[in-house]
Motif scaffolding. Structure first.
Motif, PDB file in Angstrom:
ATOM      1  N   ASP A 203       0.851  -1.187   0.000  1.00  0.00           N
ATOM      2  CA  ASP A 203       0.000   0.000   0.000  1.00  0.00           C
ATOM      3  C   ASP A 203       0.890   1.240   0.000  1.00  0.00           C
ATOM      4  O   ASP A 203       1.947   1.267   0.661  1.00  0.00           O
ATOM      5  N   GLU A 204       0.454   2.257  -0.707  1.00  0.00           N
ATOM      6  CA  GLU A 204       1.297   3.447  -0.796  1.00  0.00           C
ATOM      7  C   GLU A 204       0.445   4.668  -1.132  1.00  0.00           C
ATOM      8  O   GLU A 204      -0.490   4.590  -1.945  1.00  0.00           O
ATOM      9  N   ASP A 205       0.788   5.788  -0.516  1.00  0.00           N
ATOM     10  CA  ASP A 205       0.155   7.069  -0.824  1.00  0.00           C
ATOM     11  C   ASP A 205       1.170   7.970  -1.521  1.00  0.00           C
ATOM     12  O   ASP A 205       2.289   8.153  -1.017  1.00  0.00           O
ATOM     13  N   ILE A 206       0.773   8.519  -2.664  1.00  0.00           N
ATOM     14  CA  ILE A 206       1.641   9.403  -3.428  1.00  0.00           C
ATOM     15  C   ILE A 206       1.286  10.844  -3.083  1.00  0.00           C
ATOM     16  O   ILE A 206       0.133  11.260  -3.205  1.00  0.00           O
ATOM     17  N   LYS A 207       2.286  11.594  -2.654  1.00  0.00           N
ATOM     18  CA  LYS A 207       2.074  12.991  -2.269  1.00  0.00           C
ATOM     19  C   LYS A 207       2.245  13.909  -3.480  1.00  0.00           C
ATOM     20  O   LYS A 207       2.665  13.490  -4.561  1.00  0.00           O
ATOM     21  N   ALA A 208       1.959  15.183  -3.297  1.00  0.00           N
ATOM     22  CA  ALA A 208       2.078  16.169  -4.372  1.00  0.00           C
ATOM     23  C   ALA A 208       3.545  16.562  -4.575  1.00  0.00           C
ATOM     24  O   ALA A 208       4.253  16.836  -3.607  1.00  0.00           O
ATOM     25  N   PRO A 209       4.008  16.606  -5.817  1.00  0.00           N
ATOM     26  CA  PRO A 209       5.386  17.044  -6.078  1.00  0.00           C
ATOM     27  C   PRO A 209       5.519  18.563  -6.149  1.00  0.00           C
ATOM     28  O   PRO A 209       6.636  19.072  -6.213  1.00  0.00           O
ATOM     29  N   VAL A 210       4.391  19.283  -6.160  1.00  0.00           N
ATOM     30  CA  VAL A 210       4.432  20.737  -6.262  1.00  0.00           C
ATOM     31  C   VAL A 210       3.117  21.301  -5.719  1.00  0.00           C
ATOM     32  O   VAL A 210       2.071  20.658  -5.806  1.00  0.00           O
ATOM     33  N   VAL A 211       3.178  22.468  -5.144  1.00  0.00           N
ATOM     34  CA  VAL A 211       1.979  23.135  -4.655  1.00  0.00           C
ATOM     35  C   VAL A 211       1.244  23.746  -5.845  1.00  0.00           C
ATOM     36  O   VAL A 211       1.865  24.369  -6.716  1.00  0.00           O
ATOM     37  N   GLY A 212      -0.099  23.582  -5.859  1.00  0.00           N
ATOM     38  CA  GLY A 212      -0.854  24.152  -6.961  1.00  0.00           C
ATOM     39  C   GLY A 212      -2.285  23.682  -6.983  1.00  0.00           C
ATOM     40  O   GLY A 212      -2.762  23.031  -6.038  1.00  0.00           O
ATOM     41  N   GLN A 213      -2.974  23.951  -8.081  1.00  0.00           N
ATOM     42  CA  GLN A 213      -4.373  23.577  -8.232  1.00  0.00           C
ATOM     43  C   GLN A 213      -4.476  22.251  -8.972  1.00  0.00           C
ATOM     44  O   GLN A 213      -3.886  22.068 -10.032  1.00  0.00           O
ATOM     45  N   ILE A 214      -5.250  21.321  -8.409  1.00  0.00           N
ATOM     46  CA  ILE A 214      -5.382  19.986  -8.978  1.00  0.00           C
ATOM     47  C   ILE A 214      -6.420  19.994 -10.092  1.00  0.00           C
ATOM     48  O   ILE A 214      -7.485  20.610  -9.966  1.00  0.00           O
ATOM     49  N   VAL A 215      -6.087  19.292 -11.197  1.00  0.00           N
ATOM     50  CA  VAL A 215      -7.045  19.139 -12.299  1.00  0.00           C
ATOM     51  C   VAL A 215      -7.066  17.666 -12.710  1.00  0.00           C
ATOM     52  O   VAL A 215      -6.053  16.967 -12.614  1.00  0.00           O
ATOM     53  N   PRO A 216      -8.215  17.148 -13.157  1.00  0.00           N
ATOM     54  CA  PRO A 216      -8.292  15.747 -13.592  1.00  0.00           C
ATOM     55  C   PRO A 216      -7.408  15.506 -14.820  1.00  0.00           C
ATOM     56  O   PRO A 216      -7.229  16.386 -15.658  1.00  0.00           O
ATOM     57  N   LEU A 217      -6.904  14.295 -14.914  1.00  0.00           N
ATOM     58  CA  LEU A 217      -6.007  13.954 -16.016  1.00  0.00           C
ATOM     59  C   LEU A 217      -6.714  14.071 -17.364  1.00  0.00           C
ATOM     60  O   LEU A 217      -6.098  14.458 -18.364  1.00  0.00           O
ATOM     61  N   MET A 218      -7.998  13.736 -17.401  1.00  0.00           N
ATOM     62  CA  MET A 218      -8.726  13.745 -18.669  1.00  0.00           C
ATOM     63  C   MET A 218      -8.858  15.156 -19.256  1.00  0.00           C
ATOM     64  O   MET A 218      -9.146  15.300 -20.442  1.00  0.00           O
TER      65      MET A 218
ATOM     66  N   GLY B 290      -3.169  16.044 -12.747  1.00  0.00           N
ATOM     67  CA  GLY B 290      -2.444  17.235 -13.157  1.00  0.00           C
ATOM     68  C   GLY B 290      -2.472  18.290 -12.068  1.00  0.00           C
ATOM     69  O   GLY B 290      -3.422  18.365 -11.285  1.00  0.00           O
ATOM     70  N   ILE B 291      -1.430  19.099 -12.030  1.00  0.00           N
ATOM     71  CA  ILE B 291      -1.341  20.181 -11.041  1.00  0.00           C
ATOM     72  C   ILE B 291      -0.900  21.450 -11.746  1.00  0.00           C
ATOM     73  O   ILE B 291       0.153  21.476 -12.383  1.00  0.00           O
ATOM     74  N   ILE B 292      -1.713  22.488 -11.656  1.00  0.00           N
ATOM     75  CA  ILE B 292      -1.305  23.809 -12.159  1.00  0.00           C
ATOM     76  C   ILE B 292      -0.396  24.420 -11.097  1.00  0.00           C
ATOM     77  O   ILE B 292      -0.849  24.792 -10.007  1.00  0.00           O
ATOM     78  N   PRO B 293       0.895  24.521 -11.345  1.00  0.00           N
ATOM     79  CA  PRO B 293       1.852  24.854 -10.277  1.00  0.00           C
ATOM     80  C   PRO B 293       1.778  26.301  -9.824  1.00  0.00           C
ATOM     81  O   PRO B 293       1.516  27.213 -10.612  1.00  0.00           O
ATOM     82  N   LYS B 294       2.038  26.481  -8.539  1.00  0.00           N
ATOM     83  CA  LYS B 294       2.131  27.819  -7.961  1.00  0.00           C
ATOM     84  C   LYS B 294       3.530  28.091  -7.434  1.00  0.00           C
ATOM     85  O   LYS B 294       3.765  29.094  -6.762  1.00  0.00           O
ATOM     86  N   GLN B 295       4.446  27.167  -7.684  1.00  0.00           N
ATOM     87  CA  GLN B 295       5.850  27.355  -7.303  1.00  0.00           C
ATOM     88  C   GLN B 295       6.714  26.706  -8.375  1.00  0.00           C
ATOM     89  O   GLN B 295       6.219  26.019  -9.277  1.00  0.00           O
ATOM     90  N   ASN B 296       8.027  26.890  -8.287  1.00  0.00           N
ATOM     91  CA  ASN B 296       8.945  26.471  -9.350  1.00  0.00           C
ATOM     92  C   ASN B 296       9.866  25.325  -8.935  1.00  0.00           C
ATOM     93  O   ASN B 296      10.886  25.088  -9.586  1.00  0.00           O
TER      94      ASN B 296
ATOM     95  N   ASP C 220      12.243  15.805  -1.045  1.00  0.00           N
ATOM     96  CA  ASP C 220      13.539  16.295  -1.532  1.00  0.00           C
ATOM     97  C   ASP C 220      13.363  16.998  -2.883  1.00  0.00           C
ATOM     98  O   ASP C 220      12.668  16.487  -3.777  1.00  0.00           O
ATOM     99  N   PRO C 221      14.013  18.160  -3.111  1.00  0.00           N
ATOM    100  CA  PRO C 221      13.941  18.827  -4.421  1.00  0.00           C
ATOM    101  C   PRO C 221      14.606  17.962  -5.499  1.00  0.00           C
ATOM    102  O   PRO C 221      15.699  17.430  -5.290  1.00  0.00           O
ATOM    103  N   VAL C 222      13.944  17.826  -6.644  1.00  0.00           N
ATOM    104  CA  VAL C 222      14.494  17.014  -7.741  1.00  0.00           C
ATOM    105  C   VAL C 222      14.587  17.788  -9.049  1.00  0.00           C
ATOM    106  O   VAL C 222      15.342  17.411  -9.944  1.00  0.00           O
ATOM    107  N   LEU C 223      13.811  18.864  -9.193  1.00  0.00           N
ATOM    108  CA  LEU C 223      13.808  19.608 -10.450  1.00  0.00           C
ATOM    109  C   LEU C 223      13.364  21.048 -10.194  1.00  0.00           C
ATOM    110  O   LEU C 223      12.442  21.294  -9.417  1.00  0.00           O
ATOM    111  N   GLU C 224      14.047  21.983 -10.849  1.00  0.00           N
ATOM    112  CA  GLU C 224      13.675  23.388 -10.756  1.00  0.00           C
ATOM    113  C   GLU C 224      13.269  23.887 -12.149  1.00  0.00           C
ATOM    114  O   GLU C 224      13.908  23.521 -13.157  1.00  0.00           O
ATOM    115  N   PHE C 225      12.209  24.679 -12.235  1.00  0.00           N
ATOM    116  CA  PHE C 225      11.758  25.192 -13.519  1.00  0.00           C
ATOM    117  C   PHE C 225      11.184  26.598 -13.335  1.00  0.00           C
ATOM    118  O   PHE C 225      10.854  27.017 -12.227  1.00  0.00           O
ATOM    119  N   ASP C 226      11.077  27.314 -14.441  1.00  0.00           N
ATOM    120  CA  ASP C 226      10.538  28.672 -14.427  1.00  0.00           C
ATOM    121  C   ASP C 226       9.184  28.641 -15.128  1.00  0.00           C
ATOM    122  O   ASP C 226       9.100  28.698 -16.355  1.00  0.00           O
TER     123      ASP C 226
END
Length: 610
Positions: free
Chosen positions: A459-474, A491-497, A555-561
């Motif tokens: 069993d496993e729970d996957i957390k959010a990789p970025v803060v933002g607004q959640i949208v359905p994959l479809m 999908g997540i509309i990001p609010k941070q980089n 842990d931070p893994v990727l930075e983007f603008d």
């Protein structure tokens, strides 16, 4: 099907190699730029079990492979070349002119030697066995068996200029039979005898430099290269009705004496300088020279530059009668075989064990590409260990001044050809290269995630990789991700980089715009930033991890603008996908207001376990 067969079918379905302008890959898909998209057989591509989906978007044909795209792309690079000899990737789309020139030279050499390299190596092994037979007293030079078998082993190398003329002319798009006639003149028996006569042969009062062109390499390559410039000029000037006869006649009348007077001696001189330089280095600092070649040879193979050594090795055999490079290279080959054996003995994964086991045999026979791409380079540490072991073995062999007396592929089969020099050094160098690589890989080269990968999912729970607004994959504007073909996710509309690890685990793949992570519990997760952002070629992205790195949740893994990405015309949405979804019962959060809690809840699928 295997990657080689898969690539062949993909190339056929996209209209053949001639229809491909360029091809590269991103984190999940092969991306083709085609000359004529109407030639694509999309239905054939879609029914391939290895192809997840086929998308025509942004002027590209995108063939979604999934996590194995890198291995498929490597196989594609080995098999496919466009008419301009270009294969692009996501980081280097347009190579500088000097790189294109280097690629053309390497392509020319590989295309010239590869068609008959197996036969050349086989006859070399035969000559090595005959040399061993003389030393052991099994045969004598006067025996009919020895003479016939020696002719069988030496003929191909003796007439090497003719074979090179054939394949070089094909590469340079010159009449192959004219080129072969030119090479035949260089080794024509009565002329060859006259050239070696103390009295110089005269051509319109000009003395012809005495030289032996049997087994030579560079003179005929230079001659065919010049032929490729002259032939089009004659074809352009002469009428079509007489072109097929007069062009070869005039070319031979000009090129044979020109080659004997200038091109041939120049090629021989260059070959002698190269051979003398290599021998001087090998004699002056043998330990260092052997260590460098033994350690770096597989790197040369990866980048394709190993082909540039083939003419040098063949030239050494022709000019000097022996070559110091091949036995050293053999140490590098044995080191890769040892690394594959270490992986085979250590891992539990059935698929990897099977690949490693077969790679041991192919490496011992001199073919290391399956080992490199399928095992050692993929796991990294075994590759590094093999580099060190190959360097040590090569240094010892060079110290013993071991020489190859015939052209062979470096392998166990070639050992009879390595009788000149210190045999004890040869045996010691090869044994250490193989043994150290095997033992080092077994104890230090395979990480726990490979040989102790959990056979049971949890069993496993996957957390959010970025803060933002959640949208359905479809709702994502990408039909492959939206359809769930790559796996369930969100999908997540990001609010941070900053992208952080959504689980504790190991980084598997890293691209400028995407990260692949395998959790400790066995979930395979893809974090993909943006839609079609591969076209940015890494701009506005900064990788913070490398494959193989262990990461903890958060842990931070990727930075983007995200602002710059959006300004460039791309959607910066972050996609969180579980690519091995069929192994789980997957629950997606319904809380679209926050990313603080779990986003994807995984429970092992009982049917998948069965």
């Amino acid at each position: 099907m295997g990657n080689k067969e898969l690539v062949q079918k993909i190339i056929a379905a996209v209209g053949g190699a001639i229809n491909i302008q360029s091809v590269w890959h991103c984190a999940t898909r092969l991306r083709f730029k085609l000359k004529d998209k109407t030639l694509v057989d999309k239905k054939t591509l879609e029914v391939m079990s290895e192809v997840v989906a086929v998308v025509d978007s942004g002027g590209q044909l995108q063939i979604v492979i999934g996590n194995d795209v890198n291995e498929v792309y490597k196989s594609l690079r080995e098999q496919y070349q466009t008419s301009e000899d270009e294969v692009s990737n996501e980081e280097v789309v347009d190579a500088p002119n000097h790189e294109k020139m280097i690629n053309r030279i390497i392509t020319f050499i590989s295309g010239t030697f590869s068609p008959f390299l197996g036969a050349l190596a086989g006859t070399g092994v035969l000559k090595g066995i005959l040399a061993l037979s003389l030393v052991a007293g099994w045969l004598t030079p006067e025996s009919g068996v020895y003479k016939i078998w020696y002719a069988a082993g030496d003929a191909l190398f003796y007439f090497l200029p003719i074979l090179l003329a054939l394949t070089a002319a094909k590469q340079l798009k010159v009449n192959q039979y004219t080129a072969m006639a030119l090479a035949g003149a260089l080794v024509y028996p009565s002329l060859a005898t006259q050239l070696m006569n103390p009295d110089p042969l005269m051509f319109f009062g000009v003395p012809v430099v005495g030289a032996n062109y049997a087994s030579s390499v560079l003179p005929i390559l230079l001659a065919v290269w010049l032929l490729s410039y002259l032939e089009p000029q004659f074809n352009r000037i002469l009428p079509a009705s007489i072109r097929n006869i007069l062009t070869p006649m005039l070319l031979l009348m000009i090129m044979v004496p020109l080659t004997l007077l200038s091109i041939g001696p120049l090629g021989n001189w260059i070959g002698q300088v190269l051979s003398a330089g290599i021998m001087n280095i090998n004699q002056s600092v043998p330990f260092l020279a052997g260590a460098i070649i033994g350690a770096c040879w597989q790197l040369f193979v990866i980048f394709g530059v190993h082909w540039t050594f083939i003419p040098i090795i063949a030239n050494n055999i022709g000019e000097l009668g022996h070559d110091p490079l091949t036995p050293i290279i053999c140490a590098s080959v044995m080191a890769q075989a040892g690394a594959a054996l270490g992986v085979f003995l250590r891992v539990r994964d059935t698929k990897l064990k099977s690949i490693a086991g077969s790679s041991v045999l192919t490496s011992l026979l001199g073919i290391t590409e399956p080992t490199i791409y399928g095992v050692t380079l993929k796991l990294k540490k075994p590759f590094y260990i093999a580099i060190g072991a190959g360097g040590l073995g090569g240094a010892i062999i060079a110290l013993g001044k071991v020489q190859a007396t015939a052209f062979t592929l470096p392998s166990l089969l070639s050992l009879p050809a390595y009788l000149e020099g210190g045999v004890i050094y040869l045996v010691l160098g090869l044994s250490l290269a193989f043994g150290i690589s095997t033992v080092g890989t077994y104890f230090f080269g395979v990480t726990a995630t490979v040989h102790d990968q959990p056979t049971q999912l949890y069993d496993e729970d996957i957390k959010a990789p970025v803060v933002g607004q959640i949208v359905p994959l479809m709702s994502i504007d990408d039909e492959v991700f939206a359809s769930g073909a790559m796996g369930q996710g969100i999908g997540i509309i990001p609010k941070q980089n900053i992208i952080t690890a959504p689980v504790t685990g190991e980084i598997v793949t890293v691209h400028p715009h995407a990260i692949g992570i395998r959790s400790k519990q066995g979930a395979e997760i893809l974090i993909h930033v943006g839609i079609n952002t591969v076209q940015l070629n890494g701009k506005h992205f900064k990788k913070l991890v490398e494959p193989g790195k262990k990461v903890n949740l958060g842990d931070p893994v990727l930075e983007f603008d995200r602002q710059a990405i959006q300004k460039a015309g791309y959607d910066p949405i972050v996609l969180l996908i579980v690519t091995n979804t069929p192994n789980y019962q997957c629950q997606i959060t319904q809380d679209l207001e926050t990313t603080k809690n779990w986003l994807i809840r995984l429970r092992p699928n009982p049917k998948a376990a069965k």
